[in-house]
Design an enzyme around this catalytic site. Structure first.
Site, mmCIF file in Angstrom:
data_model
loop_
_atom_site.group_PDB
_atom_site.id
_atom_site.type_symbol
_atom_site.label_atom_id
_atom_site.label_comp_id
_atom_site.label_asym_id
_atom_site.label_seq_id
_atom_site.Cartn_x
_atom_site.Cartn_y
_atom_site.Cartn_z
ATOM 1 N N MET A 79 30.356 107.540 -19.981
ATOM 2 C CA MET A 79 29.393 108.091 -18.901
ATOM 3 C C MET A 79 28.165 107.168 -18.631
ATOM 4 O O MET A 79 27.761 106.330 -19.464
ATOM 5 C CB MET A 79 29.060 109.389 -19.208
ATOM 6 N N HIS A 80 27.545 107.519 -17.458
ATOM 7 C CA HIS A 80 26.234 107.029 -17.411
ATOM 8 C C HIS A 80 25.711 105.737 -16.940
ATOM 9 O O HIS A 80 24.664 105.290 -16.691
ATOM 10 C CB HIS A 80 25.082 107.256 -18.645
ATOM 11 N N ASP A 238 34.078 110.650 -20.193
ATOM 12 C CA ASP A 238 35.257 110.633 -21.477
ATOM 13 C C ASP A 238 34.970 111.966 -21.848
ATOM 14 O O ASP A 238 35.966 112.252 -22.593
ATOM 15 C CB ASP A 238 34.590 109.386 -22.292
#
Length: 492
Positions: A79-80, A238
């Protein structure tokens, strides 16, 4: 019998699973790639490496099957991370990853100037250095030429989906970690876009994780060695994808993951507004919501201690001398902040600390302290959730750390709840395959699918005497970080 491909786009490798419609894993493949650290606290990757790993991995994954039976692909991913594309959909600069710590100034600005209350109102969350919005602001302020070229802003797994389908898509679970989404109302926050200096046309279209976004393009089918109409779903971040793989889709169900990082994940039917915002309120891959706390170093702490310090890869041997009698009696404490920390302290300056050692401290005491320190850091998030009224009566445990019987026992007693161990734990890749099945119409919804596939092979119950000892130790653990917070700032 048809097949579905689930992909887990991790930080160090792309893991691929070939899963049949009964949930059996037919084959698995892993392809590694590099992480670049061009400056202290920076962490970057080349998105083209992800694509190469996917192409090569799919070919290996399907070499011994009838490829005409492959019907769908679902990707769960780190992520991110910030992936920026120009008007021709070419990558402008290396992706800035989730564990990159360069955005401390932007994070401080968002939390202190814009204000945590305002951010929570707009997005349901406060700013963390790993989130995407501070990264966008960093590019704007430090690489204005690159910023001026941005046509599309994507997350890592969404770049793979774009290459597969030609569609710029993102799911709600992954979008929740950007600090750009109004999580409660499932729409982009125009005010947050303005703060970052971007507009909505630069963002992908929002989908539920199990919704079909397109089919694999004909030219890409040829490149992958596949045929036919293959469904691609939006996929998931995830942690949300991994939660599907552990059956954490029912309201109130909890999963704890001890991977490279550690997560505390509770599925929720409704949006939960957490007043202190020390843990995250995100959308879930099943169409509902979840709350989550993330510690940046979990199983990686034990790996660091054993491999880099003790020079061994026999993790089990290092834990063999630690018996039930030792639990809760160790005088050595460990702060597991080897990469700074996210939840709940949100401090990029925090560092790992071993404290309490004496001349009679044994090697096993230090090993035990590391395992306990990670458990205490998880409990920090657990306690905040309880204070917010979240009732957690038990949890599943997954990730590399869950393979340790000792660590399972420590977690059960530090949290004082039963810990369930899934029969099979394949993480985000399996969750991605489930989403692809739902998106292709094999199952009506995610819950029905996971109910069929997920089972528990064992449970670790807490022991009252050990729980009492750990309660005492946890109170001492909580005093260490506040005492060192200013020291961390002076040595960064």
């Amino acid at each position: 019998m048809n097949y579905y491909i689930g992909a887990d786009l991790g930080t160090s490798a792309l893991k691929l699973l070939l899963v049949d419609t009964d949930g059996n894993i037919v084959n698995s493949v892993s392809k590694t790639y590099d992480v670049s650290f061009p400056n202290p606290a920076w962490s970057e990757q080349n998105p083209e490496d992800w694509w190469t790993a996917l192409v090569d991995g799919v070919k290996d994954l399907t070499e011994n099957i009838d490829v005409s039976l492959v019907r769908g692909i679902g990707v769960g991913g780190q992520m991110h991370g910030l992936v920026i594309l120009d008007e021709n959909d070419n990558v402008i600069r290396p992706a800035i990853l989730w564990n990159d710590g360069r955005t401390f100034k932007e994070t401080e600005y968002l939390n202190e100037v814009i204000g945590k209350e305002k951010l929570a109102e707009l997005t349901g969350n406060i700013a963390f250095a790993g989130f995407t919005a501070p990264k966008i602001m960093w590019v704007r302020d430090n690489e204005p030429e690159n910023f001026s070229k941005i046509s599309k802003i994507m997350l890592p797994k969404d770049y793979l989906n774009y290459r597969l389908t030609g569609v710029h898509s993102i799911d709600y679970s992954d979008a929740s970690g950007m600090l750009l989404l109004d999580v409660k109302n499932k729409k982009w926050s125009k005010e947050m876009l303005g703060i970052c200096g971007i507009n909505e046309c630069q963002l992908p279209k929002l989908f539920e994780s199990y919704h079909k976004t397109g089919n694999v393009l004909p030219e890409i089918l040829k490149e992958l060695g596949l045929t036919g109409d293959i469904t691609v779903v939006a996929g998931a971040g995830d942690n949300a994808a991994a939660a599907i793989g552990t059956g954490t889709v029912v309201d109130g169900k909890c999963n704890i993951s001890l991977g490279t990082s550690g997560t505390f994940f509770v599925s929720s039917k409704d949006y939960a507004a957490l007043s202190n915002n020390a843990i995250h309120s995100f959308c879930h891959a099943n169409g509902d919501y979840h709350i989550m706390g993330c510690i940046l170093s979990a199983a990686s702490c034990n790996k660091w201690l054993c491999e880099d310090i003790l020079k061994t890869d026999d993790f089990a041997a290092e834990q063999s001398d630690i018996t039930d009698e030792n639990l809760g009696k160790n005088d050595v404490y460990f702060l597991p902040y080897l990469m700074g920390e996210r939840s709940p302290i949100n401090d990029t300056d925090a560092r790992g600390v071993l404290i309490g050692m004496r001349l009679d401290t044994k090697r096993s005491d230090i090993v035990q302290a590391v395992l306990e320190g990670v458990a205490f850091a998880v409990r920090d998030n657990f306690e905040i959730a309880k204070e917010a009224g979240v009732n957690i009566s038990r949890s599943t445990l997954c990730g590399g750390g869950a393979k340790s019987p000792l660590w399972r026992k420590i977690m059960a007693n530090v949290l004082n709840i039963p810990i369930d161990i899934p029969s099979a734990e394949e993480g985000p890749g399996f969750g991605g395959a489930v989403l692809a099945m739902v998106g292709d119409g094999v199952y009506d919804d995610v819950t029905k699918c996971t109910n069929k596939f997920v089972s528990i092979k064992g449970t670790v119950e807490p022991t009252p005497e050990i729980v009492e000892r750990y309660n005492d130790r946890y109170e001492k653990f909580k005093q260490i970080y506040p005492s060192l917070k200013d020291v961390f700032k002076s040595i960064k």
